[in-house]
Design a protein around this motif. Structure first.
Motif, PDB file in Angstrom:
ATOM      1  N   ARG A  97       0.829  -1.211   0.000  1.00  0.00           N
ATOM      2  CA  ARG A  97       0.000   0.000   0.000  1.00  0.00           C
ATOM      3  C   ARG A  97       0.867   1.266   0.000  1.00  0.00           C
ATOM      4  NH1 ARG A  97      -5.378   0.821   3.698  1.00  0.00           N
ATOM      5  NH2 ARG A  97      -5.925   2.819   2.805  1.00  0.00           N
ATOM      6  N   THR A  98       1.953   1.231   0.787  1.00  0.00           N
ATOM      7  CA  THR A  98       2.822   2.416   0.878  1.00  0.00           C
ATOM      8  C   THR A  98       3.600   2.603  -0.424  1.00  0.00           C
ATOM      9  OG1 THR A  98       3.011   1.895   3.225  1.00  0.00           O
ATOM     10  CG2 THR A  98       4.463   3.608   2.380  1.00  0.00           C
ATOM     11  N   CYS A  99       4.030   1.499  -1.040  1.00  0.00           N
ATOM     12  CA  CYS A  99       4.775   1.610  -2.310  1.00  0.00           C
ATOM     13  C   CYS A  99       3.868   2.210  -3.397  1.00  0.00           C
ATOM     14  CB  CYS A  99       5.292   0.243  -2.762  1.00  0.00           C
ATOM     15  SG  CYS A  99       6.726  -0.268  -1.812  1.00  0.00           S
ATOM     16  N   ALA A 100       2.606   1.790  -3.409  1.00  0.00           N
ATOM     17  CA  ALA A 100       1.667   2.344  -4.401  1.00  0.00           C
ATOM     18  C   ALA A 100       1.573   3.859  -4.234  1.00  0.00           C
ATOM     19  CB  ALA A 100       0.295   1.694  -4.233  1.00  0.00           C
ATOM     20  N   LYS A 101       1.513   4.302  -2.992  1.00  0.00           N
ATOM     21  CA  LYS A 101       1.426   5.742  -2.709  1.00  0.00           C
ATOM     22  C   LYS A 101       2.725   6.451  -3.104  1.00  0.00           C
ATOM     23  CE  LYS A 101      -0.628   9.315  -0.882  1.00  0.00           C
ATOM     24  NZ  LYS A 101      -1.630   9.998  -1.681  1.00  0.00           N
ATOM     25  N   LEU A 102       3.850   5.802  -2.828  1.00  0.00           N
ATOM     26  CA  LEU A 102       5.152   6.394  -3.181  1.00  0.00           C
ATOM     27  C   LEU A 102       5.247   6.617  -4.687  1.00  0.00           C
ATOM     28  CD1 LEU A 102       7.542   4.315  -0.867  1.00  0.00           C
ATOM     29  CD2 LEU A 102       7.338   6.800  -0.866  1.00  0.00           C
ATOM     30  N   ILE A 103       4.789   5.635  -5.450  1.00  0.00           N
ATOM     31  CA  ILE A 103       4.853   5.746  -6.916  1.00  0.00           C
ATOM     32  C   ILE A 103       3.942   6.886  -7.387  1.00  0.00           C
ATOM     33  CG2 ILE A 103       4.288   4.527  -9.085  1.00  0.00           C
ATOM     34  CD1 ILE A 103       5.259   1.945  -7.520  1.00  0.00           C
ATOM     35  N   CYS A 104       2.752   6.953  -6.767  1.00  0.00           N
ATOM     36  CA  CYS A 104       1.815   8.048  -7.081  1.00  0.00           C
ATOM     37  C   CYS A 104       2.438   9.416  -6.863  1.00  0.00           C
ATOM     38  CB  CYS A 104       0.628   7.978  -6.140  1.00  0.00           C
ATOM     39  SG  CYS A 104      -0.766   7.215  -6.837  1.00  0.00           S
ATOM     40  N   GLU A 105       3.233   9.526  -5.807  1.00  0.00           N
ATOM     41  CA  GLU A 105       3.828  10.824  -5.442  1.00  0.00           C
ATOM     42  C   GLU A 105       5.141  11.082  -6.195  1.00  0.00           C
ATOM     43  OE1 GLU A 105       2.633  13.290  -3.642  1.00  0.00           O
ATOM     44  OE2 GLU A 105       0.789  12.217  -3.159  1.00  0.00           O
ATOM     45  N   GLY A 106       5.506  10.164  -7.110  1.00  0.00           N
ATOM     46  CA  GLY A 106       6.662  10.407  -7.976  1.00  0.00           C
ATOM     47  C   GLY A 106       7.982   9.854  -7.473  1.00  0.00           C
ATOM     48  N   PHE A 107       7.967   9.068  -6.399  1.00  0.00           N
ATOM     49  CA  PHE A 107       9.227   8.468  -5.924  1.00  0.00           C
ATOM     50  C   PHE A 107       9.698   7.409  -6.919  1.00  0.00           C
ATOM     51  CE2 PHE A 107       7.840  10.406  -2.033  1.00  0.00           C
ATOM     52  CZ  PHE A 107       8.992  10.636  -1.304  1.00  0.00           C
ATOM     53  N   ILE A 108      11.023   7.248  -6.991  1.00  0.00           N
ATOM     54  CA  ILE A 108      11.597   6.238  -7.896  1.00  0.00           C
ATOM     55  C   ILE A 108      12.557   5.332  -7.117  1.00  0.00           C
ATOM     56  CG2 ILE A 108      11.369   7.647  -9.991  1.00  0.00           C
ATOM     57  CD1 ILE A 108      14.417   8.272  -9.674  1.00  0.00           C
ATOM     58  N   GLU A 109      13.098   4.353  -7.814  1.00  0.00           N
ATOM     59  CA  GLU A 109      14.107   3.421  -7.252  1.00  0.00           C
ATOM     60  C   GLU A 109      13.611   2.780  -5.950  1.00  0.00           C
ATOM     61  OE1 GLU A 109      17.524   5.957  -6.911  1.00  0.00           O
ATOM     62  OE2 GLU A 109      17.953   5.847  -9.048  1.00  0.00           O
ATOM     63  N   LEU A 110      12.402   2.217  -5.968  1.00  0.00           N
ATOM     64  CA  LEU A 110      11.862   1.565  -4.774  1.00  0.00           C
ATOM     65  C   LEU A 110      12.484   0.175  -4.622  1.00  0.00           C
ATOM     66  CD1 LEU A 110       9.691   3.765  -5.409  1.00  0.00           C
ATOM     67  CD2 LEU A 110       8.015   2.190  -4.474  1.00  0.00           C
ATOM     68  N   ASN A 111      12.967  -0.112  -3.434  1.00  0.00           N
ATOM     69  CA  ASN A 111      13.488  -1.452  -3.134  1.00  0.00           C
ATOM     70  C   ASN A 111      13.074  -1.846  -1.736  1.00  0.00           C
ATOM     71  OD1 ASN A 111      15.253  -2.567  -5.311  1.00  0.00           O
ATOM     72  ND2 ASN A 111      16.216  -0.563  -5.085  1.00  0.00           N
ATOM     73  N   THR A 112      12.659  -3.097  -1.560  1.00  0.00           N
ATOM     74  CA  THR A 112      12.289  -3.605  -0.230  1.00  0.00           C
ATOM     75  C   THR A 112      13.237  -4.738   0.152  1.00  0.00           C
ATOM     76  OG1 THR A 112       9.991  -3.004  -0.519  1.00  0.00           O
ATOM     77  CG2 THR A 112      10.436  -4.702   1.109  1.00  0.00           C
ATOM     78  N   TYR A 113      13.709  -4.687   1.411  1.00  0.00           N
ATOM     79  CA  TYR A 113      14.678  -5.671   1.904  1.00  0.00           C
ATOM     80  C   TYR A 113      14.164  -6.310   3.190  1.00  0.00           C
ATOM     81  CZ  TYR A 113      17.919  -2.976  -0.996  1.00  0.00           C
ATOM     82  OH  TYR A 113      18.524  -2.325  -2.034  1.00  0.00           O
TER      83      TYR A 113
END
Ligand SMILES: C[S@@+](CC[C@H](N)C(=O)[O-])C[C@H]1O[C@@H](n2cnc3c(N)ncnc32)[C@H](O)[C@@H]1O
Length: 318
Positions: A225-241
């Motif tokens: 859910r948070t990644c979807a919002k991040l993409i909406c707000e224009g964030f890039i280079e998302l990685n989850t560890y």
């Protein structure tokens, strides 16, 4: 005050770590008097399983030295964020050192960084963040729980860290981080139940080129859910560890030693005698070995990092 700088010798007012063994570690404030349960001022004597310690007697002792207790001994250590994370009074779930190491690395923190953390919780992560960004960086940390804010403030003060941290009581989901921090922040870290509600506020305070947003979530649904919002707000280079620390045990073990002479014989002569078989089996030796610990620490949480690109780039992306 010894969280702030490393010292040779213990002085009155220092916070020190008393290390008896891996399961008995305590923090003590070096002062002559303390209040008892009846609010009376009494001599500051700390009771341990190895006997009592008159705390003021630590003044003048070297950090790292071995000290006498009435029924044994202990070591007095310089306090570090890692030791504090092991012994701090829990007001909430906390973030532990393996995850903290990955978080500080992914957020690219360094001395001079200006950062935001929310919620403050028990202040476990805060102590490590402050160590990385001082002496000229600053941590702004927010929590909406009044008592947690008050206790964390007292601890930062007692540990000599107040110059590097500003702690505010605020519901960041509703009220954001404040106009005064607009585009001043290098990195925002979120550890609260609804990180997606804070993303919009983070874009306001992050520096416009390369600001980092990192969040810690135990559940993958929160991450999605948070990644979807991040993409909406224009964030890039998302990685989850997920950071899993695996211990290695070093120990002597009895192991069979291969007898190569016997093996050679076995290959060249199919009619190996029973005597040789027995000799092969009997050869054993104590060897120094390294093996993985039997149990693996379980899941703590997922750590996600994202980058805010320059605003012109964000416009073309949307
Ligand atoms: C799991 S704890 C944080 C632990 C902290 N990272 C540590 O290592 O000690 C989560 C904290 O977030 C705070 N919190 C939850 N929602 C919040 C909100 N909307 N605004 C501010 N703080 C919030 C809670 O009060 C709680 O103290």
């Amino acid at each position: 005050m010894s969280f702030n700088k490393t010292k040779e010798v213990i002085e009155e007012g220092d916070v020190v770590i008393l290390y008896l063994n891996p399961n008995n570690i305590y923090s003590l404030e070096v002062k002559a008097k303390t209040f008892n349960k009846k609010a009376e001022l009494v001599d500051n004597v700390f009771q341990t399983t190895y006997g009592a310690l008159k705390v003021i007697s630590l003044v003048g002792q070297k950090y790292g030295s071995k000290i006498e207790l009435t029924k044994g001994w202990a070591h007095v250590l310089q306090p570090t964020p890692e030791l504090w994370t092991m012994i701090l009074p829990h007001r909430t779930q906390i973030i532990y050192s393996p995850d903290i190491s990955l978080i500080t690395h992914l957020m690219e923190l360094k001395p001079g960084s200006t950062i935001i953390e929310t919620g403050t919780g028990s202040g476990s992560l805060s102590h490590s963040l402050i160590r990385v960004i001082r002496p000229n960086g600053h941590l702004y940390t927010f929590d909406f729980h009044e008592q947690r804010v008050s206790i964390a403030n007292t601890e930062f003060d007692r540990h000599g860290l107040s110059d590097f941290v500003t702690l505010k009581k605020r519901d960041v989901c509703l009220d954001g981080f404040g106009e005064e921090l607009k585009h001043k922040i290098d990195a925002v870290f979120l550890d609260l139940p609804h990180p997606w509600l804070v993303i919009k506020h983070a874009t306001v305070v992050l520096k416009q080129i390369g600001g980092k947003l990192c969040f810690f979530s135990p559940c993958i649904e929160q991450v999605q859910r948070t990644c979807a919002k991040l993409i909406c707000e224009g964030f890039i280079e998302l990685n989850t560890y997920e950071c899993l620390q695996r211990e290695m045990n070093v120990q002597y073990r009895s192991l069979p030693i291969l007898d190569f002479e016997c093996l050679k014989y076995k290959h060249t002569n199919e009619n190996i005698t029973e005597k040789n078989e027995r000799r092969e089996r009997k050869q054993e030796g104590k060897l120094l070995t390294v093996i993985h610990a039997q149990s693996l620490p379980g899941h703590t949480g997922f750590i996600t990092i994202a980058t805010l690109p320059p605003s012109c780039h964000r416009c073309t992306q949307k």
